[in-house]
Design a protein around this motif. Structure first.
Motif, PDB file in Angstrom:
ATOM      1  N   SER A   1      -0.188  30.991  15.177  1.00  0.00           N
ATOM      2  CA  SER A   1      -1.311  31.619  14.491  1.00  0.00           C
ATOM      3  C   SER A   1      -0.842  32.363  13.254  1.00  0.00           C
ATOM      4  CB  SER A   1      -2.022  32.589  15.440  1.00  0.00           C
ATOM      5  OG  SER A   1      -2.566  31.894  16.529  1.00  0.00           O
ATOM      6  N   THR A   2       0.346  32.981  13.338  1.00  0.00           N
ATOM      7  CA  THR A   2       0.889  33.685  12.181  1.00  0.00           C
ATOM      8  C   THR A   2       1.164  32.724  11.040  1.00  0.00           C
ATOM      9  OG1 THR A   2       1.893  35.332  13.623  1.00  0.00           O
ATOM     10  CG2 THR A   2       2.784  35.142  11.403  1.00  0.00           C
ATOM     11  N   MET A   3       1.651  31.516  11.367  1.00  0.00           N
ATOM     12  CA  MET A   3       1.946  30.522  10.334  1.00  0.00           C
ATOM     13  C   MET A   3       0.675  30.054   9.632  1.00  0.00           C
ATOM     14  SD  MET A   3       4.816  28.243  12.300  1.00  0.00           S
ATOM     15  CE  MET A   3       4.886  27.058  10.959  1.00  0.00           C
ATOM     16  N   ASP A   4      -0.449  30.031  10.363  1.00  0.00           N
ATOM     17  CA  ASP A   4      -1.711  29.540   9.803  1.00  0.00           C
ATOM     18  C   ASP A   4      -2.497  30.611   9.063  1.00  0.00           C
ATOM     19  OD1 ASP A   4      -1.226  27.050  10.804  1.00  0.00           O
ATOM     20  OD2 ASP A   4      -2.357  27.371  12.659  1.00  0.00           O
ATOM     21  N   SER A   5      -2.020  31.859   9.081  1.00  0.00           N
ATOM     22  CA  SER A   5      -2.814  32.959   8.543  1.00  0.00           C
ATOM     23  C   SER A   5      -3.071  32.816   7.047  1.00  0.00           C
ATOM     24  CB  SER A   5      -2.121  34.295   8.836  1.00  0.00           C
ATOM     25  OG  SER A   5      -0.841  34.329   8.233  1.00  0.00           O
ATOM     26  N   GLY A   6      -2.129  32.197   6.304  1.00  0.00           N
ATOM     27  CA  GLY A   6      -2.331  32.033   4.868  1.00  0.00           C
ATOM     28  C   GLY A   6      -3.504  31.129   4.561  1.00  0.00           C
ATOM     29  N   VAL A   7      -3.610  29.999   5.276  1.00  0.00           N
ATOM     30  CA  VAL A   7      -4.737  29.086   5.082  1.00  0.00           C
ATOM     31  C   VAL A   7      -6.026  29.751   5.531  1.00  0.00           C
ATOM     32  CG1 VAL A   7      -5.698  26.862   5.772  1.00  0.00           C
ATOM     33  CG2 VAL A   7      -3.267  27.069   5.309  1.00  0.00           C
ATOM     34  N   ASP A   8      -5.974  30.497   6.627  1.00  0.00           N
ATOM     35  CA  ASP A   8      -7.171  31.195   7.098  1.00  0.00           C
ATOM     36  C   ASP A   8      -7.674  32.179   6.048  1.00  0.00           C
ATOM     37  OD1 ASP A   8      -7.046  29.840   9.459  1.00  0.00           O
ATOM     38  OD2 ASP A   8      -6.021  31.434  10.559  1.00  0.00           O
ATOM     39  N   GLY A   9      -6.740  32.864   5.364  1.00  0.00           N
ATOM     40  CA  GLY A   9      -7.145  33.806   4.320  1.00  0.00           C
ATOM     41  C   GLY A   9      -7.827  33.115   3.160  1.00  0.00           C
ATOM     42  N   LEU A  10      -7.306  31.953   2.755  1.00  0.00           N
ATOM     43  CA  LEU A  10      -7.940  31.182   1.688  1.00  0.00           C
ATOM     44  C   LEU A  10      -9.347  30.753   2.088  1.00  0.00           C
ATOM     45  CD1 LEU A  10      -5.079  28.842   0.399  1.00  0.00           C
ATOM     46  CD2 LEU A  10      -6.276  30.602  -0.913  1.00  0.00           C
ATOM     47  N   PHE A  11      -9.478  30.302   3.340  1.00  0.00           N
ATOM     48  CA  PHE A  11     -10.793  29.874   3.814  1.00  0.00           C
ATOM     49  C   PHE A  11     -11.784  31.033   3.791  1.00  0.00           C
ATOM     50  CE2 PHE A  11     -13.818  29.027   7.296  1.00  0.00           C
ATOM     51  CZ  PHE A  11     -14.378  27.849   6.820  1.00  0.00           C
ATOM     52  N   ALA A  12     -11.335  32.214   4.221  1.00  0.00           N
ATOM     53  CA  ALA A  12     -12.213  33.380   4.226  1.00  0.00           C
ATOM     54  C   ALA A  12     -12.665  33.731   2.806  1.00  0.00           C
ATOM     55  CB  ALA A  12     -11.499  34.566   4.881  1.00  0.00           C
ATOM     56  N   GLU A  13     -11.746  33.633   1.830  1.00  0.00           N
ATOM     57  CA  GLU A  13     -12.109  33.924   0.443  1.00  0.00           C
ATOM     58  C   GLU A  13     -13.110  32.900  -0.085  1.00  0.00           C
ATOM     59  OE1 GLU A  13      -8.778  36.063  -2.045  1.00  0.00           O
ATOM     60  OE2 GLU A  13      -7.907  34.307  -1.066  1.00  0.00           O
ATOM     61  N   ALA A  14     -12.900  31.619   0.274  1.00  0.00           N
ATOM     62  CA  ALA A  14     -13.825  30.577  -0.176  1.00  0.00           C
ATOM     63  C   ALA A  14     -15.215  30.804   0.387  1.00  0.00           C
ATOM     64  CB  ALA A  14     -13.303  29.201   0.235  1.00  0.00           C
ATOM     65  N   ILE A  15     -15.289  31.180   1.681  1.00  0.00           N
ATOM     66  CA  ILE A  15     -16.585  31.443   2.303  1.00  0.00           C
ATOM     67  C   ILE A  15     -17.256  32.641   1.634  1.00  0.00           C
ATOM     68  CG2 ILE A  15     -17.727  32.157   4.438  1.00  0.00           C
ATOM     69  CD1 ILE A  15     -16.856  29.235   4.344  1.00  0.00           C
ATOM     70  N   ALA A  16     -16.460  33.662   1.286  1.00  0.00           N
ATOM     71  CA  ALA A  16     -17.026  34.839   0.611  1.00  0.00           C
ATOM     72  C   ALA A  16     -17.644  34.449  -0.729  1.00  0.00           C
ATOM     73  CB  ALA A  16     -15.942  35.900   0.418  1.00  0.00           C
ATOM     74  N   LEU A  17     -17.001  33.524  -1.457  1.00  0.00           N
ATOM     75  CA  LEU A  17     -17.563  33.056  -2.729  1.00  0.00           C
ATOM     76  C   LEU A  17     -18.844  32.267  -2.506  1.00  0.00           C
ATOM     77  CD1 LEU A  17     -14.391  31.909  -4.707  1.00  0.00           C
ATOM     78  CD2 LEU A  17     -15.822  33.904  -5.154  1.00  0.00           C
ATOM     79  N   LEU A  18     -18.860  31.450  -1.455  1.00  0.00           N
ATOM     80  CA  LEU A  18     -20.058  30.653  -1.174  1.00  0.00           C
ATOM     81  C   LEU A  18     -21.242  31.540  -0.792  1.00  0.00           C
ATOM     82  CD1 LEU A  18     -18.539  27.673   0.841  1.00  0.00           C
ATOM     83  CD2 LEU A  18     -19.560  27.580  -1.423  1.00  0.00           C
ATOM     84  N   ARG A  19     -20.940  32.659  -0.143  1.00  0.00           N
ATOM     85  CA  ARG A  19     -22.024  33.552   0.241  1.00  0.00           C
ATOM     86  C   ARG A  19     -22.626  34.262  -0.984  1.00  0.00           C
ATOM     87  NH1 ARG A  19     -18.590  35.886   5.317  1.00  0.00           N
ATOM     88  NH2 ARG A  19     -19.279  34.391   6.880  1.00  0.00           N
ATOM     89  N   ASN A  20     -21.840  34.364  -2.042  1.00  0.00           N
ATOM     90  CA  ASN A  20     -22.333  35.000  -3.255  1.00  0.00           C
ATOM     91  C   ASN A  20     -21.888  34.163  -4.447  1.00  0.00           C
ATOM     92  OD1 ASN A  20     -23.251  36.638  -5.255  1.00  0.00           O
ATOM     93  ND2 ASN A  20     -21.991  38.412  -4.721  1.00  0.00           N
ATOM     94  N   PRO A  21     -22.524  33.001  -4.668  1.00  0.00           N
ATOM     95  CA  PRO A  21     -22.053  32.072  -5.701  1.00  0.00           C
ATOM     96  C   PRO A  21     -22.098  32.639  -7.123  1.00  0.00           C
ATOM     97  CG  PRO A  21     -24.209  31.440  -4.850  1.00  0.00           C
ATOM     98  CD  PRO A  21     -23.715  32.524  -3.952  1.00  0.00           C
ATOM     99  N   ARG A  22     -22.834  33.700  -7.372  1.00  0.00           N
ATOM    100  CA  ARG A  22     -22.882  34.260  -8.728  1.00  0.00           C
ATOM    101  C   ARG A  22     -21.567  34.903  -9.141  1.00  0.00           C
ATOM    102  NH1 ARG A  22     -27.627  33.785 -10.967  1.00  0.00           N
ATOM    103  NH2 ARG A  22     -29.479  33.525  -9.678  1.00  0.00           N
ATOM    104  N   ARG A  23     -20.651  35.055  -8.166  1.00  0.00           N
ATOM    105  CA  ARG A  23     -19.312  35.537  -8.507  1.00  0.00           C
ATOM    106  C   ARG A  23     -18.578  34.516  -9.354  1.00  0.00           C
ATOM    107  NH1 ARG A  23     -17.848  37.836  -2.503  1.00  0.00           N
ATOM    108  NH2 ARG A  23     -18.528  39.963  -2.800  1.00  0.00           N
TER     109      ARG A  23
END
Length: 248
Positions: free
Chosen positions: A226-248
């Motif tokens: 899980s620690t090894m995958d945390s970097g990809v998980d962080g990218l996914f979380a940032e992408a979802i945050a952008l999708l929730r507010n596309p005007r960013r």
């Protein structure tokens, strides 16, 4: 940003939100536990919500029904029966819910995702419990890291996949051993000569000890993965945050 792009982002956001709800729904319908036995009914295994064994029960007269040489295979047979019973119950639960209707709605991807009354009103700040809330960086920085991640995936596609994490535990001087994956009991070994001299209680205690040690061993390896995958998980979380507010 054009109205067309805004509409695409909106569909994507609703689609991601619906996927999260679908996963939540499936998990909520999972049976808490299930039980199964071998063909002789001398060995019983209970599995928990994670699909792994929780406990073993061996009848006091087990030696009248199975030989010591067959005891380990009977444990595996009982686990297989418990797993089948759990999946049957889970399927029935899903069929009695709106799960299948939601799957049909999601079939075809976000472009064909219907804007029904049920999903149209998902607020822009709707949270997916599987994705943490984060403050995304600038899109170009996210894109740069995403490209690097995709390049790593592309390179790994040309190599053999990593072996599945497993956990092994032993008891009674290694006369009993169990190996688990994240989702299943993979193997069980019981020394026949030793088993022939044991009571049912002694066998169950040794199996329980081996099971606990296997789960601890597996948990340590799963945490490392899980620690090894945390970097990809962080990218996914940032992408979802952008999708929730596309005007960013």
């Amino acid at each position: 940003m054009t109205d067309e792009l805004m509409a695409q982002f909106s569909r994507m956001r609703h689609y991601v939100s619906a996927l999260g709800e679908l996963i939540k729904s499936a998990q909520a319908q999972a049976p808490g536990r299930a039980e199964g036995s071998d063909h002789s009914a001398a060995v019983h295994v209970k599995v928990g919500a994670d699909g792994l064994p929780e406990s073993f029960h061996i009848t006091t007269d087990w030696a009248e029904w199975i030989t010591p040489e067959d005891l380990a295979s009977s444990v595996l047979e009982a686990f297989g029966a418990a797993t089948t019973n759990r999946l049957d119950a889970w399927t029935e639960n899903l069929e009695d819910s709106e799960f299948l209707a939601t799957v049909r709605e999601l079939d075809g991807g976000p472009e064909k995702f219907p804007r029904t009354a049920r999903n149209r009103d998902v607020p822009a700040t709707a949270s997916d419990p599987a994705v943490p809330e984060v403050e995304p960086r600038a899109p170009d920085l996210i894109a740069e890291d995403a490209i690097k991640a995709f390049e790593n995936v592309q390179r790994s596609a040309n190599t053999a996949p990593p072996p599945e994490s497993t956990g092994t535990g032993a008891a009674a001087g290694r006369k009993v051993s169990i190996t688990l994956s994240k989702f299943a009991l993979l193997s069980c070994a019981i020394d026949p000569g030793w088993a022939a001299r044991q009571t049912a209680t002694g066998l169950m205690n040794s199996l329980a000890t081996a099971l606990g040690r296997a789960k601890s061993d597996l948990a340590g390896k799963t945490d490392a993965a899980s620690t090894m995958d945390s970097g990809v998980d962080g990218l996914f979380a940032e992408a979802i945050a952008l999708l929730r507010n596309p005007r960013r």
